[in-house]
Design a protein around this motif. Structure first.
Motif, PDB file in Angstrom:
ATOM      1  N   VAL A 108       7.339  -6.192   4.468  1.00 57.04           N
ATOM      2  CA  VAL A 108       6.675  -4.935   4.831  1.00 57.04           C
ATOM      3  C   VAL A 108       6.188  -4.188   3.588  1.00 57.04           C
ATOM      4  CG1 VAL A 108       6.939  -2.749   6.034  1.00 57.04           C
ATOM      5  CG2 VAL A 108       8.066  -4.790   6.930  1.00 57.04           C
ATOM      6  N   LEU A 109       7.062  -4.057   2.588  1.00 56.40           N
ATOM      7  CA  LEU A 109       6.672  -3.351   1.372  1.00 56.40           C
ATOM      8  C   LEU A 109       5.582  -4.103   0.620  1.00 56.40           C
ATOM      9  CD1 LEU A 109       7.297  -0.862  -0.377  1.00 56.40           C
ATOM     10  CD2 LEU A 109       8.944  -2.250  -1.618  1.00 56.40           C
ATOM     11  N   GLY A 110       5.658  -5.429   0.595  1.00 54.80           N
ATOM     12  CA  GLY A 110       4.618  -6.216  -0.054  1.00 54.80           C
ATOM     13  C   GLY A 110       3.275  -6.090   0.634  1.00 54.80           C
ATOM     14  N   PHE A 111       3.294  -5.938   1.957  1.00 53.43           N
ATOM     15  CA  PHE A 111       2.039  -5.717   2.680  1.00 53.43           C
ATOM     16  C   PHE A 111       1.450  -4.341   2.364  1.00 53.43           C
ATOM     17  CE2 PHE A 111       0.221  -3.611   6.424  1.00 53.43           C
ATOM     18  CZ  PHE A 111      -0.917  -4.366   6.600  1.00 53.43           C
ATOM     19  N   MET A 112       2.304  -3.332   2.236  1.00 55.05           N
ATOM     20  CA  MET A 112       1.813  -1.964   2.048  1.00 55.05           C
ATOM     21  C   MET A 112       1.310  -1.691   0.642  1.00 55.05           C
ATOM     22  SD  MET A 112       4.362   0.533   4.194  1.00 55.05           S
ATOM     23  CE  MET A 112       5.828   0.064   3.279  1.00 55.05           C
TER      24      MET A 112
END
Length: 352
Positions: free
Chosen positions: A211-215
């Protein structure tokens, strides 16, 4: 007469095309910006749903397989616990890897799992694959990167130790050791270690990784940290066993929110999930209601060491239940310090 294409579908919305009509140009620009913002939030919601599905299915599949293989056939709780931990981490990692490659079209290194985003990738002498270290950095790191990584791993271990010392030294309570059998002692250690590793790795891979890598490519650093804090609080929120109490629920929500932001900030600062995974695993293993050391206001299960606090102040003791002192004011302040330190490192690395 050629039918004119609707305004919101026009591909060329350049300002010079509508230089005689500023209203249309501004309208086109704002329309595209609104569509882009809406698309970002829709994609984020889809990734959050995918994260929840991965965590749920990985946990269910691992527990079912471990129970069927180790407990029913071999009647071994220790082996069941170990296999459950390994399978849950493996299923979560494989699911995130497949989702990242075929849905997000991203490599694992772009999801903070292996290669730092603050490094200049350098090929080795033979011109083959980049050199990758255990800490997730490859090539030439930014200034003082290795020193910061070492400090974060030390802080991950010392954080629960500091909280334990604070509870024992500054609260009124009794510390005693249970006389457990050898089999119960091994099971208590195995359950605490495997449970902490399972929570740390699965949450780190899915929340801080996927999730953090996507954001990180769609929002700025502070926005991703804030959103990660909200997600961590939502994923880990639970009602206390003693009922709904407004003050304690606010404290629990604030603590989980700060913890989620701290883990996300450490991940962004180090460029990999491993420091935050270590911090979360050590915290879950050593502090609070664990079979190694149970710290709570009441004794409701046998651990190797028990510390029962007589202090009924809910700001320090949290509340009785599954989380207990893990959502107290001391934990909130400790992770707030971690968050501020990670933000200072981010500012320092950008300046250098």
């Amino acid at each position: 007469m050629k039918k004119q294409e609707p305004f919101f579908r026009r591909k060329n919305c350049r300002k010079d095309k509508y230089k005689n009509d500023g209203y249309k140009s501004d309208k086109c620009k704002s329309s595209l910006m609104d569509c882009g913002a809406a698309k970002k939030w829709i994609l984020l919601a889809g990734n959050i749903l995918a994260a929840w599905v991965i965590l749920t299915l990985a946990d269910a599949a691992a527990s079912e397989i471990a129970y069927d293989i180790m407990y029913i056939k071999w009647d071994s709780l220790i082996l069941t616990t170990c296999l459950y931990c390994v399978l849950d981490i493996l299923f979560a990692a494989c699911s995130v890897g497949l989702y990242a490659r075929y849905v997000l079209k991203m490599e694992p290194g772009e999801l903070y799992m292996g290669i730092s985003q603050k490094c200049v990738i350098r090929q080795n002498i033979r011109g083959k694959r980049p050199l990758v270290s255990l800490g997730g950095r490859s090539g030439v790191p930014y200034k003082n990167a290795s020193r910061w990584d070492t400090l974060w791993y030390m802080a991950a271990i010392l954080l629960p130790v500091f909280l334990i010392c604070f509870c024992i030294l500054f609260t009124d309570g009794s510390l005693y050791r249970e006389n457990l059998l050898a089999a119960d002692l091994v099971y208590a250690i195995c359950w605490s270690v495997s449970g902490a590793l399972r929570c740390g790795f699965t949450d780190g891979i899915v929340l801080c990784g996927m999730v953090l890598g996507f954001m990180k490519n769609k929002w700025n650093c502070m926005e991703t940290i804030l959103i990660s804090g909200v997600l961590f609080a939502v994923f880990h929120f639970g009602f206390p066993t003693e009922g709904f109490i407004t003050e304690k629920m606010i404290l629990m929500t604030a603590t989980l929110f700060v913890m989620g932001m701290a883990f996300a900030a450490v991940t962004c600062a180090t460029g990999a999930i491993w420091a935050s995974v270590t911090m979360y695993s050590a915290f879950s293993m050593l502090y609070g209601r664990t079979y190694i050391l149970n710290i709570d206001t009441e004794r409701d299960f046998n651990a190797i060491w028990n510390y029962t606090m007589k202090n009924e102040n809910w700001l320090i003791a949290g509340f009785s239940g599954a989380d207990g002192v893990r959502v107290g004011l001391t934990v909130l302040l400790a992770f707030l310090v971690v968050l501020l330190a990670a933000l200072l490192q981010l500012r320092h690395s950008e300046a250098s």
